[in-house]
Design a protein around this motif. Sequence first.
Motif, PDB file in Angstrom:
ATOM      1  N   ASN A  58       0.857  -1.186   0.000  1.00 50.11           N
ATOM      2  CA  ASN A  58       0.000   0.000   0.000  1.00 50.11           C
ATOM      3  C   ASN A  58       0.892   1.234   0.000  1.00 50.11           C
ATOM      4  O   ASN A  58       1.317   1.744   1.039  1.00 50.11           O
ATOM      5  CB  ASN A  58      -0.914  -0.009   1.225  1.00 50.11           C
ATOM      6  N   LEU A  59       1.170   1.741  -1.188  1.00 50.32           N
ATOM      7  CA  LEU A  59       2.067   2.888  -1.329  1.00 50.32           C
ATOM      8  C   LEU A  59       1.397   4.207  -0.966  1.00 50.32           C
ATOM      9  O   LEU A  59       2.076   5.235  -0.862  1.00 50.32           O
ATOM     10  CB  LEU A  59       2.591   2.953  -2.772  1.00 50.32           C
ATOM     11  N   ALA A  60       0.080   4.177  -0.773  1.00 50.87           N
ATOM     12  CA  ALA A  60      -0.631   5.410  -0.419  1.00 50.87           C
ATOM     13  C   ALA A  60      -0.451   5.762   1.049  1.00 50.87           C
ATOM     14  O   ALA A  60      -0.680   6.909   1.447  1.00 50.87           O
ATOM     15  CB  ALA A  60      -2.112   5.262  -0.744  1.00 50.87           C
ATOM     16  N   MET A  61      -0.083   4.789   1.846  1.00 52.54           N
ATOM     17  CA  MET A  61       0.094   5.049   3.275  1.00 52.54           C
ATOM     18  C   MET A  61       1.385   5.808   3.520  1.00 52.54           C
ATOM     19  O   MET A  61       2.290   5.830   2.685  1.00 52.54           O
ATOM     20  CB  MET A  61       0.098   3.731   4.053  1.00 52.54           C
ATOM     21  N   ARG A  62       1.483   6.436   4.683  1.00 50.11           N
ATOM     22  CA  ARG A  62       2.665   7.193   5.054  1.00 50.11           C
ATOM     23  C   ARG A  62       3.157   6.728   6.422  1.00 50.11           C
ATOM     24  O   ARG A  62       2.399   6.148   7.214  1.00 50.11           O
ATOM     25  CB  ARG A  62       2.351   8.699   5.108  1.00 50.11           C
ATOM     26  N   GLY A  63       4.415   6.978   6.661  1.00 50.06           N
ATOM     27  CA  GLY A  63       4.970   6.680   7.972  1.00 50.06           C
ATOM     28  C   GLY A  63       5.093   5.207   8.257  1.00 50.06           C
ATOM     29  O   GLY A  63       5.421   4.395   7.378  1.00 50.06           O
ATOM     30  N   ARG A  64       4.756   4.847   9.474  1.00 46.01           N
ATOM     31  CA  ARG A  64       4.984   3.495   9.944  1.00 46.01           C
ATOM     32  C   ARG A  64       4.190   2.429   9.166  1.00 46.01           C
ATOM     33  O   ARG A  64       4.745   1.374   8.815  1.00 46.01           O
ATOM     34  CB  ARG A  64       4.640   3.414  11.433  1.00 46.01           C
ATOM     35  N   PRO A  65       2.892   2.645   8.870  1.00 42.52           N
ATOM     36  CA  PRO A  65       2.170   1.641   8.078  1.00 42.52           C
ATOM     37  C   PRO A  65       2.809   1.387   6.716  1.00 42.52           C
ATOM     38  O   PRO A  65       2.788   0.263   6.223  1.00 42.52           O
ATOM     39  CB  PRO A  65       0.766   2.250   7.940  1.00 42.52           C
ATOM     40  N   PHE A  66       3.367   2.429   6.104  1.00 43.51           N
ATOM     41  CA  PHE A  66       4.048   2.249   4.815  1.00 43.51           C
ATOM     42  C   PHE A  66       5.275   1.356   4.975  1.00 43.51           C
ATOM     43  O   PHE A  66       5.514   0.459   4.161  1.00 43.51           O
ATOM     44  CB  PHE A  66       4.439   3.606   4.245  1.00 43.51           C
ATOM     45  N   HIS A  67       6.062   1.599   6.030  1.00 42.49           N
ATOM     46  CA  HIS A  67       7.255   0.776   6.260  1.00 42.49           C
ATOM     47  C   HIS A  67       6.874  -0.679   6.529  1.00 42.49           C
ATOM     48  O   HIS A  67       7.537  -1.600   6.055  1.00 42.49           O
ATOM     49  CB  HIS A  67       8.056   1.335   7.449  1.00 42.49           C
ATOM     50  N   TRP A  68       5.789  -0.872   7.285  1.00 45.13           N
ATOM     51  CA  TRP A  68       5.349  -2.233   7.563  1.00 45.13           C
ATOM     52  C   TRP A  68       4.885  -2.930   6.285  1.00 45.13           C
ATOM     53  O   TRP A  68       5.204  -4.104   6.039  1.00 45.13           O
ATOM     54  CB  TRP A  68       4.203  -2.209   8.576  1.00 45.13           C
TER      55      TRP A  68
END
Length: 398
Positions: A185-195
Amino acid sequence: MASRTKSAFLQVHSIIGLAISLILGLIGLTGAMLSFEDEIVAALNRDIAHVEVRPAPVLLPDALVAIVQAVPGSGKVGAVSMSSEPGATVRLRFARGEDDGRSSVYVDPYDGRVLAAMRGEGFFATLRALHRWLLLPGGGKGVGRQVTGVAVLGLFVLLISGMVLRWPRRVRSIKSGIKTWLKPNLAMRGRPFHWSLHSVVGTWLLPIYLVSILTGLWWSFDWYKDSAIWLLSSKPAVTTQAPRAAKGATKAGSADAPAAPSFDKVWSTFLADQGSRYALVNMQLPNGAGSVVRVRSVAKDAPFEEARDEFRIDGVTGRMVSAERYNDKSTGDRILAAVLHIHTGAFLGLPGRIVFLLAAALMPLFTVTGFILYFSRRRLRAASKPGRRHAVGLVPGE
């Protein structure tokens, strides 16, 4: 119960990841840089790999070795590599510790003139040592092999524990399940994106890393190599004991001194057996006392460079001690001969090599994202209100 199990796997995943992630990142980067070593070295030495074809006969190996070793400051030649291609130069490799650190030189096959030292060889030798045993003391016989081996075993645990952490409690539909597992999910930012990046890319690369693990342990643990040979080989492993001297050999200097192996006698026996079928051949003197020379050749119709025929030839008498031809090997023995071919992805052709290179180069991604996830998780849990079951900001699976 499921929450407790995932919590335990998360602890295992985090502890092992923190312990070995830097080593795995280094192994991955160096492995990626080694992926096209042969092509890079060939390009660096293209101008000295061949000479103009001349009507004069090429010199025999012993004559070439004698000319090179007669140069003041030259060391002892330990191996000779030759090609059947007309005009191809001969590569002479010095024994370890000889010739002031130079490893190999290219020699004109017609007059024995040294053309140049092999370019890039020292760099890739150091890179390979860093990849296999982290440049630790002892080299291939030191503790570095075990350190990298333990790190590779740790990677296996990381893959398994990572898949357990990703496994959903219930899958609503096949379509949504596949999308969640295989699409970050490239739309997420921060920690959820890294996960998402850490878990999804890890899922894509899991089969490649499994192949790398199963083949990479071959160079780390003798017990693993012996077990693979026992499992796949059609014959028991046999160690050829090199005789100290051939019976009736010429004695030089003293009554007990053994005769030195002759490359010419080995070469003559090899040609009598192989004729013009070979493309490349390497003759290597024994490291210690003995007269049996190891000969490895690649046939012109070989499917890949590791598909070698291997011979043991007595360098004093010219007697063929043993012969193992690739075409005569069983399926298991062919797999054992192709361990490096499989490890680099070359068994899948050029696309396989590129995919394995990218997988190795992406290993530092998991080091970076893993550290980010670990420390942010600790921070979020510490900042969460007492009594909360799940800290705000953590994603499912944590």
